[in-house]
Write a protein that holds these residues in place. Structure first.
Motif, PDB file in Angstrom:
ATOM      1  N   LEU A 145      10.431  -1.847 -11.429  1.00 27.71           N
ATOM      2  CA  LEU A 145      10.113  -0.687 -10.632  1.00 27.71           C
ATOM      3  C   LEU A 145       8.807  -1.489  -9.931  1.00 27.71           C
ATOM      4  CD1 LEU A 145      10.177   2.486 -12.469  1.00 27.71           C
ATOM      5  CD2 LEU A 145      11.479   1.799 -10.400  1.00 27.71           C
ATOM      6  N   PRO A 146       8.845  -1.168  -8.375  1.00 28.37           N
ATOM      7  CA  PRO A 146       7.611  -2.002  -7.798  1.00 28.37           C
ATOM      8  C   PRO A 146       6.091  -1.461  -8.273  1.00 28.37           C
ATOM      9  CG  PRO A 146       9.094  -0.793  -6.201  1.00 28.37           C
ATOM     10  CD  PRO A 146       9.456  -0.485  -7.545  1.00 28.37           C
ATOM     11  N   HIS A 147       5.366  -2.357  -8.299  1.00 27.68           N
ATOM     12  CA  HIS A 147       3.964  -1.937  -9.220  1.00 27.68           C
ATOM     13  C   HIS A 147       2.849  -2.540  -8.085  1.00 27.68           C
ATOM     14  CE1 HIS A 147       3.310  -5.695 -10.864  1.00 27.68           C
ATOM     15  NE2 HIS A 147       4.801  -5.787 -11.054  1.00 27.68           N
ATOM     16  N   ASP A 148       1.654  -2.012  -8.434  1.00 28.91           N
ATOM     17  CA  ASP A 148       0.461  -2.415  -7.817  1.00 28.91           C
ATOM     18  C   ASP A 148      -0.308  -3.609  -8.167  1.00 28.91           C
ATOM     19  OD1 ASP A 148       0.807  -0.277  -5.703  1.00 28.91           O
ATOM     20  OD2 ASP A 148       0.266   0.986  -6.958  1.00 28.91           O
ATOM     21  N   GLY A 149       0.164  -4.441  -9.354  1.00 24.56           N
ATOM     22  CA  GLY A 149      -0.422  -5.353  -9.883  1.00 24.56           C
ATOM     23  C   GLY A 149      -1.282  -6.266  -8.964  1.00 24.56           C
ATOM     24  N   LEU A 150      -0.639  -6.953  -7.848  1.00 28.46           N
ATOM     25  CA  LEU A 150      -1.305  -7.825  -7.106  1.00 28.46           C
ATOM     26  C   LEU A 150      -2.534  -7.152  -6.423  1.00 28.46           C
ATOM     27  CD1 LEU A 150      -1.490 -10.526  -5.987  1.00 28.46           C
ATOM     28  CD2 LEU A 150       0.390  -9.940  -4.220  1.00 28.46           C
ATOM     29  N   ALA A 151      -2.409  -5.904  -5.899  1.00 27.33           N
ATOM     30  CA  ALA A 151      -3.449  -5.339  -4.984  1.00 27.33           C
ATOM     31  C   ALA A 151      -4.591  -4.978  -6.142  1.00 27.33           C
ATOM     32  CB  ALA A 151      -2.876  -4.036  -4.415  1.00 27.33           C
ATOM     33  N   ILE A 152      -4.249  -4.728  -7.377  1.00 30.93           N
ATOM     34  CA  ILE A 152      -5.237  -4.335  -8.229  1.00 30.93           C
ATOM     35  C   ILE A 152      -6.157  -5.554  -8.635  1.00 30.93           C
ATOM     36  CG2 ILE A 152      -5.527  -3.769 -10.890  1.00 30.93           C
ATOM     37  CD1 ILE A 152      -3.330  -1.697 -10.266  1.00 30.93           C
ATOM     38  N   PRO A 195      -5.870   6.139  -1.468  1.00 31.63           N
ATOM     39  CA  PRO A 195      -4.603   6.388  -2.390  1.00 31.63           C
ATOM     40  C   PRO A 195      -4.780   7.334  -3.516  1.00 31.63           C
ATOM     41  CG  PRO A 195      -5.868   4.280  -2.517  1.00 31.63           C
ATOM     42  CD  PRO A 195      -6.465   5.136  -1.422  1.00 31.63           C
ATOM     43  N   THR A 196      -4.010   8.054  -4.002  1.00 37.97           N
ATOM     44  CA  THR A 196      -4.192   8.926  -5.028  1.00 37.97           C
ATOM     45  C   THR A 196      -3.670   8.376  -6.412  1.00 37.97           C
ATOM     46  OG1 THR A 196      -2.294  10.034  -4.399  1.00 37.97           O
ATOM     47  CG2 THR A 196      -4.481  11.036  -3.472  1.00 37.97           C
ATOM     48  N   THR A 197      -2.716   7.284  -6.533  1.00 34.68           N
ATOM     49  CA  THR A 197      -2.042   7.048  -7.497  1.00 34.68           C
ATOM     50  C   THR A 197      -2.130   5.272  -7.467  1.00 34.68           C
ATOM     51  OG1 THR A 197       0.128   7.131  -6.504  1.00 34.68           O
ATOM     52  CG2 THR A 197      -0.718   8.977  -8.123  1.00 34.68           C
ATOM     53  N   LEU A 198      -1.846   4.736  -8.751  1.00 31.63           N
ATOM     54  CA  LEU A 198      -1.439   3.307  -8.806  1.00 31.63           C
ATOM     55  C   LEU A 198      -0.172   3.121  -9.633  1.00 31.63           C
ATOM     56  CD1 LEU A 198      -4.905   1.746  -9.914  1.00 31.63           C
ATOM     57  CD2 LEU A 198      -4.067   1.724  -7.376  1.00 31.63           C
ATOM     58  N   ARG A 199       0.546   2.304  -9.162  1.00 33.34           N
ATOM     59  CA  ARG A 199       1.849   1.952 -10.009  1.00 33.34           C
ATOM     60  C   ARG A 199       1.542   0.761 -10.912  1.00 33.34           C
ATOM     61  NH1 ARG A 199       6.604   4.749  -8.820  1.00 33.34           N
ATOM     62  NH2 ARG A 199       7.895   2.785  -9.479  1.00 33.34           N
ATOM     63  N   VAL A 200       1.643   1.043 -12.093  1.00 30.24           N
ATOM     64  CA  VAL A 200       1.086   0.118 -13.159  1.00 30.24           C
ATOM     65  C   VAL A 200       2.066  -0.482 -14.189  1.00 30.24           C
ATOM     66  CG1 VAL A 200      -1.315   0.570 -12.721  1.00 30.24           C
ATOM     67  CG2 VAL A 200      -0.030   1.562 -14.589  1.00 30.24           C
ATOM     68  N   GLN A 201       2.057  -1.691 -14.610  1.00 30.65           N
ATOM     69  CA  GLN A 201       2.967  -2.252 -15.705  1.00 30.65           C
ATOM     70  C   GLN A 201       2.046  -1.747 -16.948  1.00 30.65           C
ATOM     71  OE1 GLN A 201       5.904  -3.357 -16.461  1.00 30.65           O
ATOM     72  NE2 GLN A 201       6.639  -4.588 -14.468  1.00 30.65           N
ATOM     73  N   GLN A 216      -8.142  -1.891  -1.024  1.00 30.32           N
ATOM     74  CA  GLN A 216      -6.768  -2.090  -1.104  1.00 30.32           C
ATOM     75  C   GLN A 216      -5.879  -1.206  -0.646  1.00 30.32           C
ATOM     76  OE1 GLN A 216      -8.403  -5.380  -1.772  1.00 30.32           O
ATOM     77  NE2 GLN A 216      -6.164  -5.451  -1.961  1.00 30.32           N
ATOM     78  N   GLN A 217      -6.111  -0.204   0.061  1.00 29.74           N
ATOM     79  CA  GLN A 217      -5.096   0.737   0.457  1.00 29.74           C
ATOM     80  C   GLN A 217      -3.901   0.153   0.924  1.00 29.74           C
ATOM     81  OE1 GLN A 217      -6.777   3.650   2.929  1.00 29.74           O
ATOM     82  NE2 GLN A 217      -4.914   4.829   3.268  1.00 29.74           N
ATOM     83  N   GLU A 218      -3.922  -0.574   1.919  1.00 33.84           N
ATOM     84  CA  GLU A 218      -2.697  -1.130   2.599  1.00 33.84           C
ATOM     85  C   GLU A 218      -1.933  -1.969   1.712  1.00 33.84           C
ATOM     86  OE1 GLU A 218      -3.711  -2.937   6.226  1.00 33.84           O
ATOM     87  OE2 GLU A 218      -4.754  -1.155   7.115  1.00 33.84           O
ATOM     88  N   ALA A 219      -2.481  -2.469   0.614  1.00 28.86           N
ATOM     89  CA  ALA A 219      -1.518  -3.198  -0.026  1.00 28.86           C
ATOM     90  C   ALA A 219      -1.043  -2.646  -1.456  1.00 28.86           C
ATOM     91  CB  ALA A 219      -2.534  -4.450  -0.919  1.00 28.86           C
ATOM     92  N   LEU A 220      -1.455  -1.258  -1.587  1.00 27.80           N
ATOM     93  CA  LEU A 220      -0.675  -0.664  -2.614  1.00 27.80           C
ATOM     94  C   LEU A 220       0.536  -0.021  -2.439  1.00 27.80           C
ATOM     95  CD1 LEU A 220      -4.074   1.298  -3.693  1.00 27.80           C
ATOM     96  CD2 LEU A 220      -3.067  -0.601  -4.788  1.00 27.80           C
ATOM     97  N   THR A 221       1.450   0.046  -3.388  1.00 26.54           N
ATOM     98  CA  THR A 221       2.843   0.429  -3.096  1.00 26.54           C
ATOM     99  C   THR A 221       2.999   2.023  -3.075  1.00 26.54           C
ATOM    100  OG1 THR A 221       3.363   0.549  -5.298  1.00 26.54           O
ATOM    101  CG2 THR A 221       3.880  -1.348  -4.298  1.00 26.54           C
ATOM    102  N   THR A 222       2.049   2.842  -3.542  1.00 28.77           N
ATOM    103  CA  THR A 222       2.320   4.151  -3.523  1.00 28.77           C
ATOM    104  C   THR A 222       1.414   4.988  -2.685  1.00 28.77           C
ATOM    105  OG1 THR A 222       0.862   4.324  -5.265  1.00 28.77           O
ATOM    106  CG2 THR A 222       3.096   4.071  -6.023  1.00 28.77           C
TER     107      THR A 222
END
Length: 154
Positions: free
Chosen positions: A135-142, A57-63, A45-51
């Protein structure tokens, strides 16, 4: 099986982990640091992750929206993120996530009253928490990764 938030905590308990009340609950978008195993897991999912400016990827932005946390991980589960945030069972049949990939800002803001209930002091005003929720987050990519994981042969 995929457990989210309370499901993450319940699965951890059932498999020998421990859950405790947090010193300071979390509401809004935060960054979760991935382990090496987590970097490999989320690489599709790397290309879809915001961070993800780096590869992998080394981090995920999450709600986040919780006041309890897994303090002791279930034995043998693979840590996909630091601080007991994401686990994968050794047989790849159970995935658990503390955060809420299903929530967007609008949904998260439905629980803004929890700021007064859970956060009497120290985390800022409701307006500050709302800004974190937006804030932007990675929910959809997750979610996309969860669906791919569910279709993998075990």
């Amino acid at each position: 099986m995929c457990g989210i938030c309370w499901g993450h905590q319940t699965i951890a308990l059932v498999f020998g982990g421990e859950v405790v009340d947090m010193a300071m609950p979390e509401l809004g978008v935060t960054e979760v640091t991935l382990t090496a195993a987590g970097e490999r897991f989320f690489k599709p999912q790397q290309e879809a992750l915001t961070t993800c400016a780096t590869s992998p990827p080394t981090t995920l932005r999450v709600q986040q929206h919780h006041r309890r946390e897994v303090s002791v991980a279930p034995p043998e589960f693979v840590h996909l993120a630091a601080d007991n945030q994401i686990f994968l069972s050794p047989n790849n049949n159970i995935l658990t996530i503390q955060s809420h990939p299903e929530k967007d800002a609008q949904t998260a803001k439905l629980r803004i009253g929890d700021v007064r209930r859970w956060f009497p002091e120290g985390v800022g005003t409701e307006d500050e928490v709302i800004k974190r929720m937006e804030l932007p987050h990675d929910g959809l990519a997750i979610w996309e990764r969860i669906l791919r994981w569910a279709l993998e042969e075990g």
